[in-house]
Design a protein around this motif. Structure first.
Motif, PDB file in Angstrom:
ATOM      1  N   TYR A   1      39.906  35.788  49.345  1.00 34.63           N
ATOM      2  CA  TYR A   1      40.453  37.086  48.975  1.00 34.63           C
ATOM      3  C   TYR A   1      40.810  37.109  47.491  1.00 34.63           C
ATOM      4  N   GLN A   2      40.887  38.338  46.944  1.00 34.46           N
ATOM      5  CA  GLN A   2      41.361  38.533  45.576  1.00 34.46           C
ATOM      6  C   GLN A   2      42.348  39.685  45.577  1.00 34.46           C
ATOM      7  N   TYR A   3      43.534  39.421  45.038  1.00 36.59           N
ATOM      8  CA  TYR A   3      44.581  40.424  44.873  1.00 36.59           C
ATOM      9  C   TYR A   3      44.887  40.531  43.387  1.00 36.59           C
ATOM     10  N   CYS A   4      45.001  41.753  42.878  1.00 39.95           N
ATOM     11  CA  CYS A   4      45.300  41.944  41.461  1.00 39.95           C
ATOM     12  C   CYS A   4      46.369  43.024  41.277  1.00 39.95           C
ATOM     13  N   SER A   5      47.039  42.963  40.136  1.00 39.54           N
ATOM     14  CA  SER A   5      48.100  43.924  39.847  1.00 39.54           C
ATOM     15  C   SER A   5      47.547  45.306  39.495  1.00 39.54           C
ATOM     16  N   LYS A   6      46.274  45.374  39.163  1.00 39.35           N
ATOM     17  CA  LYS A   6      45.614  46.646  38.848  1.00 39.35           C
ATOM     18  C   LYS A   6      44.539  46.924  39.899  1.00 39.35           C
ATOM     19  N   PRO A   7      44.223  48.201  40.161  1.00 39.25           N
ATOM     20  CA  PRO A   7      43.178  48.512  41.146  1.00 39.25           C
ATOM     21  C   PRO A   7      41.827  47.925  40.748  1.00 39.25           C
ATOM     22  N   ASP A   8      40.980  47.713  41.740  1.00 36.85           N
ATOM     23  CA  ASP A   8      39.620  47.225  41.524  1.00 36.85           C
ATOM     24  C   ASP A   8      38.926  48.190  40.575  1.00 36.85           C
ATOM     25  N   PRO A   9      38.535  47.725  39.381  1.00 40.84           N
ATOM     26  CA  PRO A   9      37.951  48.652  38.403  1.00 40.84           C
ATOM     27  C   PRO A   9      36.605  49.200  38.876  1.00 40.84           C
ATOM     28  N   ILE A  10      36.396  50.458  38.598  1.00 39.92           N
ATOM     29  CA  ILE A  10      35.166  51.129  39.010  1.00 39.92           C
ATOM     30  C   ILE A  10      33.951  50.484  38.365  1.00 39.92           C
ATOM     31  N   ASP A  11      34.091  50.035  37.123  1.00 32.12           N
ATOM     32  CA  ASP A  11      32.948  49.453  36.419  1.00 32.12           C
ATOM     33  C   ASP A  11      32.755  47.966  36.732  1.00 32.12           C
ATOM     34  N   GLY A  12      33.610  47.385  37.581  1.00 26.59           N
ATOM     35  CA  GLY A  12      33.430  45.996  38.003  1.00 26.59           C
ATOM     36  C   GLY A  12      33.959  44.953  37.041  1.00 26.59           C
ATOM     37  N   ARG A  13      34.558  45.364  35.931  1.00 26.80           N
ATOM     38  CA  ARG A  13      35.080  44.393  34.968  1.00 26.80           C
ATOM     39  C   ARG A  13      36.538  44.084  35.284  1.00 26.80           C
ATOM     40  N   ASP A  14      36.859  42.799  35.326  1.00 26.26           N
ATOM     41  CA  ASP A  14      38.241  42.364  35.537  1.00 26.26           C
ATOM     42  C   ASP A  14      38.829  42.032  34.170  1.00 26.26           C
ATOM     43  N   GLU A  15      39.612  42.935  33.609  1.00 28.80           N
ATOM     44  CA  GLU A  15      40.145  42.654  32.290  1.00 28.80           C
ATOM     45  C   GLU A  15      41.622  42.928  32.145  1.00 28.80           C
ATOM     46  N   ASP A  16      42.183  43.750  33.005  1.00 33.02           N
ATOM     47  CA  ASP A  16      43.589  44.100  32.889  1.00 33.02           C
ATOM     48  C   ASP A  16      44.388  43.450  34.003  1.00 33.02           C
ATOM     49  N   GLY A  17      45.669  43.309  33.741  1.00 33.28           N
ATOM     50  CA  GLY A  17      46.562  42.821  34.786  1.00 33.28           C
ATOM     51  C   GLY A  17      46.447  41.334  35.020  1.00 33.28           C
ATOM     52  N   VAL A  18      46.899  40.937  36.200  1.00 35.75           N
ATOM     53  CA  VAL A  18      46.915  39.543  36.593  1.00 35.75           C
ATOM     54  C   VAL A  18      46.447  39.474  38.040  1.00 35.75           C
ATOM     55  N   CYS A  19      45.798  38.370  38.431  1.00 38.40           N
ATOM     56  CA  CYS A  19      45.197  38.285  39.760  1.00 38.40           C
ATOM     57  C   CYS A  19      45.552  36.984  40.472  1.00 38.40           C
ATOM     58  N   PHE A  20      45.494  37.024  41.796  1.00 41.31           N
ATOM     59  CA  PHE A  20      45.636  35.849  42.645  1.00 41.31           C
ATOM     60  C   PHE A  20      44.380  35.762  43.493  1.00 41.31           C
ATOM     61  N   ILE A  21      43.613  34.698  43.297  1.00 42.59           N
ATOM     62  CA  ILE A  21      42.385  34.461  44.033  1.00 42.59           C
ATOM     63  C   ILE A  21      42.706  33.349  45.018  1.00 42.59           C
ATOM     64  N   LEU A  22      42.426  33.561  46.307  1.00 43.22           N
ATOM     65  CA  LEU A  22      42.887  32.602  47.299  1.00 43.22           C
ATOM     66  C   LEU A  22      41.897  32.381  48.422  1.00 43.22           C
ATOM     67  N   LYS A  23      42.088  31.256  49.059  1.00 46.39           N
ATOM     68  CA  LYS A  23      41.392  30.929  50.295  1.00 46.39           C
ATOM     69  C   LYS A  23      42.478  30.723  51.333  1.00 46.39           C
ATOM     70  N   LYS A  24      42.374  31.440  52.449  1.00 45.96           N
ATOM     71  CA  LYS A  24      43.349  31.288  53.536  1.00 45.96           C
ATOM     72  C   LYS A  24      42.687  30.507  54.655  1.00 45.96           C
ATOM     73  N   THR A  25      43.341  29.441  55.076  1.00 44.35           N
ATOM     74  CA  THR A  25      42.886  28.638  56.200  1.00 44.35           C
ATOM     75  C   THR A  25      44.086  28.427  57.109  1.00 44.35           C
ATOM     76  N   ASP A  26      44.051  29.077  58.251  1.00 43.64           N
ATOM     77  CA  ASP A  26      45.187  29.070  59.178  1.00 43.64           C
ATOM     78  C   ASP A  26      46.431  29.558  58.437  1.00 43.64           C
TER      79      ASP A  26
END
Length: 184
Positions: free
Chosen positions: A50-75
């Protein structure tokens, strides 16, 4: 003449919708994204990436603003990294989730481009947005890469709050397994 004008109007309308519909769909998807507050909590997610970010998923697909948490959940285990897109500024985190707060430990790499001159033992806020708190830091491993020294810094206490973050449709940033080299 009137018939030709109607055909032209319909043709123009068709062209408009053909060009605008994909952008409108992207806009509606961004507006309707789940936020950490009202959407499904991380603790309740099924296993996956999963990917969670402080800004909405940009329409143009570029991740440039805000801060994000990229994670793998296992149990019940959450393993990922929190940081700024398109930078070397991130902290690896692993632990467990309670709703949208992750508690566990953090790992940072200290190198000449991101040097940790002083490693705090007391709690401090890592990011300007105030979402990640770290404490009880220590160097757990060191290595020399040519003339550069690398230190692995473990924070025995990490608390990340991603309440009100947006969950992206799918992760686009680098996988945590490629960035987080946890010592055994």
């Amino acid at each position: 003449m009137l018939r030709s004008l109607q055909v032209l109007k319909m043709l123009a309308l068709g062209i408009f919708f053909a060009l605008a519909a994909p952008r409108l769909n992207d806009f509606l998807m961004a507006v309707s994204q789940e936020r950490g507050e009202g959407g499904q909590a991380i603790a309740a997610l099924s296993n996956g990436d999963y990917q969670y970010c402080s800004k909405p998923d940009p329409i143009d697909g570029r991740d440039e603003d805000g801060v994000c948490f990229i994670l793998k959940k296992t149990d019940k285990t959450i393993a990922g990294y929190y940081g700024y897109p398109n930078s070397d500024n991130y902290i690896c985190i692993r632990g467990t989730a309670d709703a949208n707060q992750i508690q566990g430990e953090g790992l940072a790499l200290s190198w000449p481009g991101a040097y940790w001159a002083k490693i705090p033992n007391v709690e401090f806020t890592w990011d300007a947005e105030g979402h990640l708190k770290l404490s009880k830091g220590e160097i757990i491993r060191s290595a020399n890469e040519g003339t550069e020294r690398l230190d692995w810094v473990r924070f025995h206490k990490a608390m990340l709050n991603i309440r009100n973050f947006y969950r992206y449709r799918s992760p686009r940033m680098t996988s945590p397994s490629q960035l987080c080299d946890w010592p055994k």
